[in-house]
Structure formats: structure tokens, C-alpha cells
Design an enzyme around this catalytic site. Structure first.
Site, short mmCIF file in Angstrom:
data_model
loop_
_atom_site.label_atom_id
_atom_site.label_comp_id
_atom_site.label_asym_id
_atom_site.label_seq_id
_atom_site.Cartn_x
_atom_site.Cartn_y
_atom_site.Cartn_z
N LYS A 48 0.94 -1.16 0.14
CA LYS A 48 -0.17 0.00 -0.02
C LYS A 48 0.91 1.20 0.00
O LYS A 48 2.08 1.13 0.24
CB LYS A 48 -1.15 -0.05 1.34
CG LYS A 48 -0.32 -0.16 2.56
CD LYS A 48 -1.47 -0.42 3.43
CE LYS A 48 -0.77 -0.75 4.80
NZ LYS A 48 -1.25 0.10 5.85
N TYR A 271 14.46 30.49 3.68
CA TYR A 271 13.48 31.16 4.30
C TYR A 271 13.62 31.55 5.87
O TYR A 271 14.25 30.52 6.69
CB TYR A 271 12.15 30.59 4.39
CG TYR A 271 11.61 30.64 2.75
CD1 TYR A 271 11.22 31.72 2.32
CD2 TYR A 271 11.36 29.35 2.11
CE1 TYR A 271 10.54 31.74 1.05
CE2 TYR A 271 10.56 29.51 1.18
CZ TYR A 271 10.34 30.54 0.35
OH TYR A 271 9.82 30.63 -0.71
C1 LIG Z 1 -3.54 -4.27 8.19
C2 LIG Z 1 -2.12 -4.24 7.84
N1 LIG Z 1 -1.40 -5.45 7.99
C3 LIG Z 1 -0.09 -5.36 7.72
C4 LIG Z 1 0.85 -4.00 7.62
C5 LIG Z 1 2.33 -4.08 7.32
O1 LIG Z 1 2.72 -4.06 8.45
P1 LIG Z 1 4.46 -3.35 8.48
O2 LIG Z 1 4.78 -2.46 7.58
O3 LIG Z 1 4.79 -3.15 9.87
O4 LIG Z 1 5.05 -4.77 8.20
C6 LIG Z 1 -0.04 -3.04 7.58
C7 LIG Z 1 0.90 -1.64 7.64
O5 LIG Z 1 0.41 -0.60 8.34
C8 LIG Z 1 -1.31 -2.83 8.10
O6 LIG Z 1 -2.06 -1.91 8.18
#
Ligand SMILES: Cc1ncc(COP(=O)(O)O)c(C=O)c1O
Length: 379
Positions: A48, A271
Site C-alpha cells: 500500500k 527562508y
Molecule cells: C492491516 C495491515 N497489515 C499489515 C501491515 C504491514 O505492516 P508492517 O509494515 O509493519 O510490516 C500494515 C501496515 O500498516 C497494515 O495496516
């Protein structure tokens, strides 16, 4: 008004002199390392947020080719981006889906997390015409998405109805990185209890997964069939267990020097004039700013790598530029590459170390890398 479709970002090989260099082979090796620690369990690779800033489609393809069971994203759009990018493996949408989006998800063969009891009736109506595989999310202690254990009893009849589509059950740890495993183990017990309740009701999903990267590194996977690592795939970690595993960071952020000038003592830079040159020195301007995801609060705190040394970021980071101080004898010229984020985890400009300086986590710095940054991929 009709919805407007935005033009994709226009890129030119001679465009901005800022690039993220992503070593895909490292991501493949990180997957293999994680799978070894996870006892060969199957992996949903979490891609993601544009694969934590690394680029969803190239990373997704790499993980699929390297043996990931599937990829996990947060939204329908992220899932569609992968499908349209030619990724054919299972794709799990973690963040749930409005029922209106179910036909699109079904057409693209996406797998959907069910995140609340209110979805069950809606999905039951739609699934016969728009089938998707479901993963039932349980709120075992994270407090965001998922059915609460207290809600499960009332939902069993509806879940039994959906059973043909329920492929998996999942939870998410709130404290997998905490050396005190008390709460994580409590979450596990809650998860086991819910699974037993489902089994009694005749619901036997083939997949169960509660663990992210840290849960894997901290051995919290228990009876799970799958795990969902994100951060560790990118070679980033906040745990010593992760470094001991030899995870390799995969992304370097590199900017070419746009301008370099010699300034006399007393010159102020940027700035707010927050930096005053204590003596005559060189100031290099790089075309990277907070709009690219380089945090504004790294001004006067960050460092960049150049020619085997590190030099300080001075003055405020502005929207598109930052400035670096070098001594007069440093041999630096326009076009020279400087490393803003290093793949060496022990260097002071690694994502982990910069995150520490800022009092945040490497996730935030990686995910913030804007899509306008060119990404170069090394197979
Ligand atoms: C539902 C879920 N699963 C897995 C992960 C993966 O987590 P990580 O990057 O800590 O391995 C996330 C990350 O935010 C998540 O929201």
C-alpha cells in the site's frame, strides 16, 4: 460537474534531477529472508501507499515473481493500479470496501477484507452476482477496523451465509514492536478464541493471518498460515532482530547539485534566515523539497552523503529545494549526485536514522516520497 480524469504525470528523461533508485533484487532477497524466519508461511506482501514510496507496480511484480502468495493494498484504487500494471496474483484490499465498489472489485478479481458487521448483509446480497473472496477482519485489540469479539456471536448466522466466499480471517497487532509482549499475546488469545467460535459455527477459512513484519521478527505468528509484512520487505526495520536478519534497504534518494556557490561568512541561507554561514563556505542547492517528501524539519538537522562523506542540510527546507553546506576545499560541481536517503542502515542519512532524528518512524518518511520523484529500478 463531470468527474475529471487527471492526466498522468509527464516525465522526461532529462527532467528533474531528483530520483529514487530502487533495487528490486534487494526486495526479492528480503522476501526470501522473511519467509525463512516465518517458517515458510505464505506472504501477503504489503504494497500500500505506493509500496511504501518504492513504486507499487514494479515492487508488486517483483514480489509476485519472487514467490509472494499475494499483495495487500489499502484501497480499491491501489488494487486497480496493480491490476492495470499487469499484476495477476491475488490482491487483498485491507481497508474494506463500500458495497457500491464490489462489482469493480469482482471484475478485477480482488480479495476484500470485511471490516465491520454492517457490511455482512450488503455483501450477502451482492456476492452471488459479483463474487469476491473475503477475509474477515477481527478487531482483536487494534481498535480500528474489524468485528469486535463481542459482535461475533450475533454475526455468526450472516457469516455462515457468506462462508463460501470467506477465504481468510485476519487481525492486526497494535504492539508487535514492543519488547513487552503482554498485549500482543492477549491479541493472539482473542484471535484464537474467535477462530474457535467460527469453527464451532462451521466456518473454516483456509487462511489465517495476524502478523506484520515485527510480529514475524518477534516470533508472534503462532498457528497462522500467512503473514503480511510491509516494512521489512523494503529492508527497513526498527528492531535489532531485523538488522540481524540482514534486511537490505532498497531505496536511495539521490539529487544532483543544481547550483553551487561560494558565500562569505555572515551570509544567511533560506527562508527565515535560520542559518548564518560561520565562515566562508560553499552552498549547494538541490532540487528536492518538502513537496517531494523531504521533511521540512530536517532543515539544519539532516545530512546528505557526497563523495564518501556527509554534509549538513542548512537553512530551512523549502517546497522544492534544500541547501547543503560544504567546506571551500570540497570538490563539488553542478550535476554531482548527493544522497539524501542512503541504503546503508548505519549511515546518518538512512531512513531509520533520519526517522530517529525526527522522532518518527521510517514508514512515514518512505511513504511521503512523492510520485513526482522519478524512480529508477534496478532488477
Ligand atoms: C492491516 C495491515 N497489515 C499489515 C501491515 C504491514 O505492516 P508492517 O509494515 O509493519 O510490516 C500494515 C501496515 O500498516 C497494515 O495496516
Amino acid at each position: 460537474m463531470n468527474e475529471q480524469h487527471l492526466e498522468p504525470l509527464i516525465r522526461h528523461p532529462e527532467g528533474r534531477a531528483l530520483r529514487a533508485e530502487v533495487d528490486l533484487a534487494r526486495i526479492g532477497r528480503n522476501l526470501a529472508r522473511i519467509r525463512t524466519v516465518a517458517g515458510g508461511r505464505e506472504v501477503w506482501g504489503v504494497v500500500k501507499a505506493n509500496a511504501y514510496g518504492h513504486g507499487a507496480v514494479p515492487v508488486g511484480r517483483t514480489l509476485a515473481a519472487a514467490g509472494a502468495h499475494g499483495l495487500a493494498v489499502s484501497s480499491l484504487e491501489e488494487g486497480l493500479e496493480l491490476r492495470h500494471g499487469g499484476v495477476s496474483c491475488p490482491i487483498l484490499v485491507l481497508g474494506g470496501l463500500r458495497s457500491e465498489a464490489l462489482p469493480a472489485a469482482s471484475a478485477e478479481g480482488l480479495t476484500i477484507a470485511v471490516v465491520g458487521p454492517e457490511q455482512l448483509a450488503e455483501y450477502a446480497q451482492l456476492l452471488p452476482r459479483h463474487p469476491v473472496r473475503l477475509h474477515l477482519k477481527l478487531d482483536t485489540g487494534m481498535g480500528r477496523f474489524g468485528l469486535l469479539p463481542s459482535e461475533l456471536g450475533d454475526c455468526l448466522a450472516a457469516l455462515r451465509h457468506l462462508a463460501p466466499w470467506i477465504e481468510g480471517v485476519m487481525g492486526h497487532f497494535a504492539t508487535a514492536d514492543d519488547p513487552d509482549q503482554g498485549f500482543a499475546l492477549r491479541q493472539r488469545r482473542v484471535f484464537e478464541g474467535c477462530l474457535a467460535q467460527l469453527a464451532e459455527a462451521g466456518i473454516h477459512p483456509t487462511q489465517r493471518h495476524h502478523g506484520n513484519s515485527d510480529a514475524c521478527l518477534r516470533n508472534l505468528l503462532d498457528q497462522d498460515t500467512h503473514l503480511r509484512p510491509g516494512l521489512a520487505l523494503y529492508g527497513l526495520t526498527t528492531l535489532t532482530e531485523g538488522r540481524q536478519l540482514g534486511l537490505e534497504p532498497a531505496l536511495a534518494l539521490v539529487a544532483e547539485v543544481a547550483r553551487v556557490k561560494v558565500v562569505p561568512a555572515g551570509t544567511t541561507v533560506g527562508y527565515g534566515r535560520t542559518f548564518v554561514a560561520p565562515q566562508s563556505m560553499q552552498i549547494a542547492t538541490l532540487a528536492c523539497g518538502y513537496a517531494d517528501g523531504y521533511r521540512r524539519d530536517l532543515g539544519n538537522r539532516g545530512v546528505v552523503g557526497f563523495d564518501g562523506q556527509t554534509f549538513p542540510v542548512v537553512g530551512r527546507v523549502s517546497m522544492d529545494y534544500l541547501t547543503v553546506a560544504l567546506p571551500l576545499d570540497a570538490r563539488v560541481a553542478p550535476g554531482d549526485p548527493m544522497t539524501l536517503f542512503s541504503v546503508d542502515p548505519s549511515s546518518p542519512h538512512s531512513l531509520e536514522r533520519l526517522a530517529q532524528v525526527l522522532g518518527t518512524i521510517p514508514y512515514e518518511l518512505a511513504c511521503a516520497l512523492h510520485r513526482r520523484i522519478s524512480r529508477r529500478y534496478f532488477p
